[in-house]
Motif scaffolding. Structure first.
Motif, PDB file in Angstrom:
ATOM      1  N   GLN A 198      -9.559  -1.518   4.769  1.00  0.00           N
ATOM      2  CA  GLN A 198      -9.301  -0.390   5.500  1.00  0.00           C
ATOM      3  C   GLN A 198      -7.505   0.136   5.317  1.00  0.00           C
ATOM      4  O   GLN A 198      -7.356   1.295   5.638  1.00  0.00           O
ATOM      5  N   PHE A 199      -6.849  -0.672   4.911  1.00  0.00           N
ATOM      6  CA  PHE A 199      -5.733  -0.416   4.140  1.00  0.00           C
ATOM      7  C   PHE A 199      -5.668   0.675   3.235  1.00  0.00           C
ATOM      8  O   PHE A 199      -5.020   1.675   3.272  1.00  0.00           O
ATOM      9  N   ILE A 200      -6.521   0.350   2.268  1.00  0.00           N
ATOM     10  CA  ILE A 200      -6.809   1.335   1.160  1.00  0.00           C
ATOM     11  C   ILE A 200      -7.287   2.557   1.657  1.00  0.00           C
ATOM     12  O   ILE A 200      -6.883   3.849   1.065  1.00  0.00           O
ATOM     13  N   GLU A 201      -8.312   2.613   2.687  1.00  0.00           N
ATOM     14  CA  GLU A 201      -8.887   3.906   3.206  1.00  0.00           C
ATOM     15  C   GLU A 201      -7.561   4.853   3.792  1.00  0.00           C
ATOM     16  O   GLU A 201      -7.592   5.953   3.530  1.00  0.00           O
ATOM     17  N   ILE A 202      -6.800   4.264   4.769  1.00  0.00           N
ATOM     18  CA  ILE A 202      -5.569   4.805   5.215  1.00  0.00           C
ATOM     19  C   ILE A 202      -4.824   5.356   4.180  1.00  0.00           C
ATOM     20  O   ILE A 202      -4.318   6.411   4.201  1.00  0.00           O
ATOM     21  N   GLN A 203      -4.329   4.553   3.044  1.00  0.00           N
ATOM     22  CA  GLN A 203      -3.579   4.763   2.157  1.00  0.00           C
ATOM     23  C   GLN A 203      -3.835   6.044   1.506  1.00  0.00           C
ATOM     24  O   GLN A 203      -3.277   6.986   1.270  1.00  0.00           O
TER      25      GLN A 203
ATOM     26  N   GLY B  37      -2.036   3.806  10.351  1.00  0.00           N
ATOM     27  CA  GLY B  37      -1.223   4.767   9.692  1.00  0.00           C
ATOM     28  C   GLY B  37       0.390   4.558   9.743  1.00  0.00           C
ATOM     29  O   GLY B  37       1.087   5.266   9.328  1.00  0.00           O
ATOM     30  N   HIS B  38       0.667   3.418  10.527  1.00  0.00           N
ATOM     31  CA  HIS B  38       1.999   3.354  10.724  1.00  0.00           C
ATOM     32  C   HIS B  38       2.989   2.887   9.325  1.00  0.00           C
ATOM     33  O   HIS B  38       2.287   1.978   8.573  1.00  0.00           O
TER      34      HIS B  38
ATOM     35  N   GLN C 206       0.619  -6.312  20.787  1.00  0.00           N
ATOM     36  CA  GLN C 206      -0.313  -6.660  19.676  1.00  0.00           C
ATOM     37  C   GLN C 206      -0.519  -5.949  18.585  1.00  0.00           C
ATOM     38  O   GLN C 206      -0.800  -4.635  18.542  1.00  0.00           O
ATOM     39  N   LYS C 207      -0.219  -6.194  17.164  1.00  0.00           N
ATOM     40  CA  LYS C 207      -0.094  -5.689  16.011  1.00  0.00           C
ATOM     41  C   LYS C 207      -1.683  -5.424  15.699  1.00  0.00           C
ATOM     42  O   LYS C 207      -2.585  -6.317  15.834  1.00  0.00           O
ATOM     43  N   LEU C 208      -2.042  -4.644  14.952  1.00  0.00           N
ATOM     44  CA  LEU C 208      -3.379  -4.412  14.475  1.00  0.00           C
ATOM     45  C   LEU C 208      -4.004  -5.321  13.438  1.00  0.00           C
ATOM     46  O   LEU C 208      -2.947  -5.795  12.653  1.00  0.00           O
ATOM     47  N   THR C 209      -4.860  -5.685  13.277  1.00  0.00           N
ATOM     48  CA  THR C 209      -5.342  -6.562  12.098  1.00  0.00           C
ATOM     49  C   THR C 209      -6.361  -5.540  11.083  1.00  0.00           C
ATOM     50  O   THR C 209      -7.544  -5.305  11.794  1.00  0.00           O
TER      51      THR C 209
ATOM     52  N   TYR D  60       0.964  -1.085  -0.028  1.00  0.00           N
ATOM     53  CA  TYR D  60       0.116   0.148   0.182  1.00  0.00           C
ATOM     54  C   TYR D  60       0.906   1.262   0.037  1.00  0.00           C
ATOM     55  O   TYR D  60       1.191   1.619   0.990  1.00  0.00           O
ATOM     56  N   LYS D  61       1.462   1.512  -1.379  1.00  0.00           N
ATOM     57  CA  LYS D  61       2.190   2.725  -1.278  1.00  0.00           C
ATOM     58  C   LYS D  61       1.836   4.301  -0.984  1.00  0.00           C
ATOM     59  O   LYS D  61       0.596   4.304  -1.226  1.00  0.00           O
TER      60      LYS D  61
END
Length: 130
Positions: free
Chosen positions: A118-123, A36-37, A110-113, A16-17
């Motif tokens: 969600q990744f695309i929205e944050i990206q 957002g990490h 614990q890492k987020l899942t 997710y660039k």
């Protein structure tokens, strides 16, 4: 030997660039400690950050600063923390982590899942501030 990051740079592995130029790439961490990490890497494969030549080192932090400002504007947080650990992947990488307290930088927690959506929205949100 090509690291996972070199494979991301070459397009062998998707990411997710967030931002890219001729020398650096920023993308969302697939195992984030916070929403957002983001990871920032030089395209030149160098294991230890202090083995980078001075120009690449300086430009890595300038590029990281630009990305961090976009992350800060996109994600609700007090600050964007920065960490360089360098033990997980033998390719220099900077962690940019949205934080509200010191404990948010704990990489042992614990890492987020997150879902693909969600990744695309944050990206998209972070990219909109670049």
């Amino acid at each position: 030997m090509a690291t996972i990051f070199s494979k991301i740079i070459s397009g062998e592995i998707p990411c997710y660039k967030i931002a890219e130029n001729d020398d650096f790439l920023a993308f969302l961490d697939m195992f984030p400690v916070a929403e957002g990490h983001t990871l920032v890497i030089p395209k030149k494969e160098v294991d230890y950050i202090f083995d980078l030549d001075e120009e690449t080192y300086d430009k890595l932090f300038a590029f990281s600063r630009t990305v961090a400002k976009a992350v800060h504007r996109a994600i609700s947080c007090r600050k964007v923390g920065i960490s360089v650990i360098g033990l997980e992947v033998p390719h220099t990488h900077v962690h940019l982590v949205p934080i509200n307290q010191v404990s948010d930088m704990n990489f042992s927690k614990q890492k987020l899942t997150l879902t693909k959506e969600q990744f695309i929205e944050i990206q998209e949100k972070i990219k909109s501030y670049l």
